[in-house]
Enzyme design. Structure first.
Site, PDB file in Angstrom:
ATOM      1  N   GLU A 100       0.701  -1.131  -0.027  1.00 53.00           N
ATOM      2  CA  GLU A 100      -0.125  -0.201   0.295  1.00 53.00           C
ATOM      3  C   GLU A 100       0.999   0.859   0.303  1.00 53.00           C
ATOM      4  O   GLU A 100       2.383   1.089   0.786  1.00 53.00           O
ATOM      5  CB  GLU A 100      -0.857  -0.257   1.462  1.00 53.00           C
ATOM      6  CG  GLU A 100      -1.574   1.337   1.037  1.00 53.00           C
ATOM      7  CD  GLU A 100      -2.865   0.719   2.855  1.00 53.00           C
ATOM      8  OE1 GLU A 100      -3.201  -0.492   3.113  1.00 53.00           O
ATOM      9  OE2 GLU A 100      -3.239   1.632   3.383  1.00 53.00           O
ATOM     10  N   ASP A 102      -0.181   5.235   0.306  1.00 55.11           N
ATOM     11  CA  ASP A 102      -0.769   6.120   1.207  1.00 55.11           C
ATOM     12  C   ASP A 102      -0.865   7.804   0.821  1.00 55.11           C
ATOM     13  O   ASP A 102       0.661   8.729   1.923  1.00 55.11           O
ATOM     14  CB  ASP A 102      -1.414   5.593   2.873  1.00 55.11           C
ATOM     15  CG  ASP A 102      -1.291   4.478   2.619  1.00 55.11           C
ATOM     16  OD1 ASP A 102      -2.622   3.755   2.435  1.00 55.11           O
ATOM     17  OD2 ASP A 102      -1.191   3.618   4.074  1.00 55.11           O
ATOM     18  N   GLU A 104      -3.027  10.539   3.222  1.00 53.08           N
ATOM     19  CA  GLU A 104      -4.041  10.814   3.760  1.00 53.08           C
ATOM     20  C   GLU A 104      -4.156  12.515   4.371  1.00 53.08           C
ATOM     21  O   GLU A 104      -3.415  12.622   5.141  1.00 53.08           O
ATOM     22  CB  GLU A 104      -4.302  10.114   5.003  1.00 53.08           C
ATOM     23  CG  GLU A 104      -4.971   8.252   4.633  1.00 53.08           C
ATOM     24  CD  GLU A 104      -5.110   7.578   5.510  1.00 53.08           C
ATOM     25  OE1 GLU A 104      -5.679   8.291   6.995  1.00 53.08           O
ATOM     26  OE2 GLU A 104      -4.874   6.587   5.810  1.00 53.08           O
TER      27      GLU A 104
END
Ligand SMILES: *[C@@H]1O[C@H](CO)[C@@H](O)[C@H](O)[C@H]1NC(C)=O
Length: 296
Positions: A100, A102, A104
């Site tokens: 993953e 990311d 955010e």
């Protein structure tokens, strides 16, 4: 003189058309996967908005899976009092040993800064958080957030400014995402149990519905096609089996890394805007749980 301005105009026009054509249509590339109508594709597929209210957030995912790519998206985040809201924008594979990458965005009270949170998971193992302040207000205008993922690097960029470079250190025994295709996901949701000032500031629902906008999606990537093969390049492509080396028609991004100037820029951002780094977390230093890549 008149002639020159005509040709200048033609060049400007041509590049404007090219830029417009470069942005892929959200209808063609994404499915809105949850949120019961709170996510919307507008303007002929050129704009996507996600909504959040007390009942639900919303989200979308790419139709394609990618195995390496340079992915750009322009976002305009929840404005005003966005405390408690999180806008996530990430690549992820499936399963317990997933990879993953990311981005955010953690909202805040009016006038207080957003936190840009980044993380990398390899084989299900994350806890590689780095957090940043932004050098602009991400709610006023669209800004481009990019992930360059190739066999040697995962580079996070904000308006083309590199902020983080996760290097392939497999030679030193550290896993790197390179065999599991990932889909692009994004969502707007309520995380007021932890997101803003450690969960102390709650979402103020009197400001709902909250909304985040997306435009200018561009993926210069290797896309997974039938039989788990990948096709690289925007229009034409040669199919190669995963893990068989550089595809013939992938763009420059496939071998790209930061040159000295861009490394210096990244260090400058990290010195001035990084607010958390897992490599120097005092708790982890004390416990001796700082991952090995931090000292390489
Ligand atoms: C919100 O603002 C406060 C005060 O400026 C800051 O400490 C915090 O890191 C900001 N961001 C989040 C996500 O809480």
């Amino acid at each position: 003189m008149a002639r020159m301005s005509v040709s200048v105009l033609a060049i400007l026009l041509a590049s404007a058309i090219a830029a417009a054509a470069a942005a892929a249509s959200f209808d063609k590339e994404f499915d809105i996967t949850w949120g019961d109508g709170r996510g919307k594709i507008l303007n002929n597929g050129q704009l996507l908005t996600l909504g959040l209210d007390k009942t639900s957030g919303s989200g979308f995912q790419s139709k394609h899976e990618y195995l390496f790519g340079k992915i750009d998206m322009q976002l305009k985040l929840v404005a005003g009092n966005s405390a408690g809201t999180v806008t996530a924008y990430y690549l992820s594979s499936q399963g317990a040993t997933h990879d993953e990458i990311d981005f955010e965005f953690l909202g805040n009270e009016t006038g207080e800064p957003y936190t840009l949170h980044t993380n990398v998971f390899t084989q299900g193992q994350g806890q590689r958080e780095q957090q940043f302040r932004l050098w602009f207000d991400p709610t006023k205008d669209f800004h481009t957030y990019s992930i360059l993922w190739n066999p040697k690097h995962i580079i996070f960029m904000v308006d083309d400014m590199p902020i983080r470079d996760f290097r392939n250190l497999e030679g030193k025994g550290i896993a790197f995402p390179k065999n599991q295709p990932m889909r692009l996901y994004s969502s707007l949701w309520n995380a007021d149990d932890w997101a803003t000032q450690g969960g102390r500031v709650k979402t103020d629902w009197s400001h709902a519905p909250f909304s985040a906008s997306y435009r200018g999606f561009k993926a210069d990537a290797c896309v997974v096609v039938a039989g788990g093969r990948t096709r690289c390049g925007a229009t034409v492509g040669e199919e190669v089996a995963p893990g068989t080396g550089a595809p013939a028609v992938a763009g420059d991004w496939y071998n790209q890394e930061l040159d000295l100037t861009r490394q210096q820029r990244m260090r400058w951002v990290q010195r001035n805007y990084m607010i958390y780094n897992y490599c120097t977390d005092p708790k982890r230093v004390a416990q001796g749980t700082v991952p090995a890549e931090c000292s390489m």
